[in-house]
Design a protein around this motif. Structure first.
Motif, PDB file in Angstrom:
ATOM      1  N   GLU A  95       0.826  -1.211   0.000  1.00 18.44           N
ATOM      2  CA  GLU A  95       0.000   0.000   0.000  1.00 18.44           C
ATOM      3  C   GLU A  95       0.865   1.268   0.000  1.00 18.44           C
ATOM      4  N   TYR A 146       0.646   4.276  -2.716  1.00 16.94           N
ATOM      5  CA  TYR A 146       0.410   5.687  -2.393  1.00 16.94           C
ATOM      6  C   TYR A 146       1.590   6.569  -2.822  1.00 16.94           C
ATOM      7  N   MET A 162      -8.543   4.109  -1.497  1.00 20.06           N
ATOM      8  CA  MET A 162      -8.055   5.488  -1.502  1.00 20.06           C
ATOM      9  C   MET A 162      -9.223   6.461  -1.614  1.00 20.06           C
ATOM     10  N   GLN A 163     -10.198   6.080  -2.445  1.00 24.95           N
ATOM     11  CA  GLN A 163     -11.378   6.933  -2.621  1.00 24.95           C
ATOM     12  C   GLN A 163     -12.141   7.092  -1.302  1.00 24.95           C
ATOM     13  N   LYS A 211     -10.951   6.775   1.677  1.00 26.82           N
ATOM     14  CA  LYS A 211     -10.133   7.486   2.656  1.00 26.82           C
ATOM     15  C   LYS A 211     -10.028   8.979   2.341  1.00 26.82           C
ATOM     16  N   LYS A 212      -9.773   9.270   1.069  1.00 22.03           N
ATOM     17  CA  LYS A 212      -9.490  10.660   0.720  1.00 22.03           C
ATOM     18  C   LYS A 212     -10.581  11.329  -0.088  1.00 22.03           C
TER      19      LYS A 212
END
Lengths: 303, 303
Positions: free
Chosen positions: A31, A35, A70-71, A73-74
């Motif tokens: 991960e 990132y 990721m979507q 989370k952010k």
């Protein structure tokens, strides 16, 4: 028991570091690389709508999952999954079914485009009639369909599952072939064309070795339909793959070194050409030729 | 009988062209490549004094002969042959004797420098005492001695027998290792340093395949002492050599393509650094380090 640095049971050995990893630390490592690749290359920006090319194999399944996480989370970007179904009974039908379930589970809209609908025939039908080197054709057809459909779905980016192994191979293949144009277009985010008719290709997994993606998929227990395309043939990629794997075995870290060296060369060799890409007079899609490669190969098959 | 294009009996097949060659046409072809490499890269200029590094193998023997023929035909430059005798009984002694005769025949002054005199020990003596990876040491020692002696003999250039195979391998080795400095220094005439303390290395054979040089040497009936250094070991060059040969077999022309692609990249990647090379505080030879690699390795051996 062989232990990870954290004290837990090791399940993976990173040869270039000479270190053992437990499940949790390996997943964290994968991960982190994802990132870092996204961040350093600015692959994703606020407002993006990203089409993810998914075949149902390990790479694209892990890619879809990581992008979805990721979507969550952010936030700030949209995701759509696209599959191209060449029509290969016993292979692609199974893998598309598998990825369909994963898309459903994570709530990502999934669009499937078939050769039958787009070209008028499935690959099985074509291969029954003609003896062709199918990889050459599928490469062109798949890229064409993915780009066109991504754009039609309103996506400005197209994420593909290329891993570190794929990228190291591509670097060497284009070097050895002396193909400067393709050589310049590699990288995590090869923004060479400033043309709205292309969804920009991004490669968030291009610094993660194939083996680590496979391990991640196994740990996550993703349902993946394994298999091998019955029509794939021995070509230069196969030869280069064997060579790069041999080098990696004897000199651990070689794959990453090849990709890193490419990244150092890249800013020196790629100047924006300012060349304007024209339009294919047959299909109206962007093309630097009068008739694009897709239409040319399609015509060749029909005759 | 298989015929050359000129009608004579063929003795050689150039796979990348799919053409057969007779003795005469093959020799013409080799000489043409030599003159083209010299001409295009301006390897030799009026007033040059050229030291030719000769080991007695095929490459350096053919190199010496071709340079001598060019001198006879065009004149305007001086030639001196230099050999480094590592002291490997049954191998180097024989090859140096063979090249000595050739130098005499063609009237080229021949200077021999031994490890025993320069370093204080022969390689045989060293290898009896220490288990070392000798190729690493010999590479540094040989380059150091060749450069120093060429300069002492008043030569401004040092011609080496690197052929197409060597060059293609070097390109890939430095790429795969990510060694930018060495990568930038390849080419037929890598003039990166504007420093009178270095004899500029030139590679007049770097576009001629090893096989063609061997064929040329056989046709010319050069007395060459074949053999293999007993201390050489399996290293990355060996691996890369196997790979490049495999690629050349499956895709004829690959070696030349690798070298040509390098030549296209070269002007984009090499800017003169303007860096001034200092002086080794031990031996006074040019070095970018406080103590040069030669002195460092010599010290390591003595301890």
């Amino acid at each position: 028991m062989i232990e990870c640095g954290c004290g837990k049971k090791a399940v993976y050995f990173r040869r270039n570091e000479g270190r053992y990893y437990c499940k949790k630390c390996l997943m964290d490592g994968v991960e982190k690389k994802f990132y870092r690749t996204v961040g350093r290359n600015k692959l994703i920006e606020r407002g993006d709508k990203i089409a993810v090319g998914v075949s149902g194999g390990k790479d694209s399944t892990v890619l879809l999952y990581l992008l979805k996480m990721m979507q969550k989370k952010k936030g700030g970007f949209e995701l759509v999954a696209i599959s191209v179904d060449e029509g290969i009974m016993g292979y692609r039908d199974k893998s598309i079914k598998a990825i369909g379930k994963i898309c459903k589970k994570y709530g990502v809209p999934h669009h499937i485009y078939t050769y039958k609908n787009e070209l008028g025939f499935s690959l099985d039908e074509l291969m029954c009639k003609k003896k062709i080197k199918s990889c050459t054709y599928c490469g062109v057809f798949r890229r064409y369909i993915l780009n066109k459909k991504a754009r039609e779905l309103g996506c400005n980016k197209l994420a593909v599952g290329h891993n570190l192994d794929d990228e190291a191979q591509s670097v060497l293949i284009n070097f050895v072939r002396g193909d400067m144009l393709r050589f310049q277009r590699l990288g995590a985010f090869p923004k060479i064309l400033d043309d709205k008719r292309f969804a920009s290709r991004i490669k968030p997994l291009r610094n993660i070795p194939k083996r680590e993606i496979a391990a991640y998929a196994i740990i996550k227990r993703f349902k993946i339909e394994e298999g091998h395309c019955p029509y794939s043939f021995d070509n230069m990629r196969r030869d280069i793959q064997t060579m790069v794997n041999k080098l990696e075995q004897n000199y651990p870290g070689t794959k990453q070194q090849i990709v890193n060296f490419y990244d150092r060369l890249h800013p020196m060799i790629s100047k924006k050409s300012g060349k304007v890409i024209g339009t294919c007079e047959k299909c109206g899609e962007p093309s630097s030729l009068r008739v694009c490669k897709y239409c040319e190969l399609l015509e060749k098959i029909k005759n």
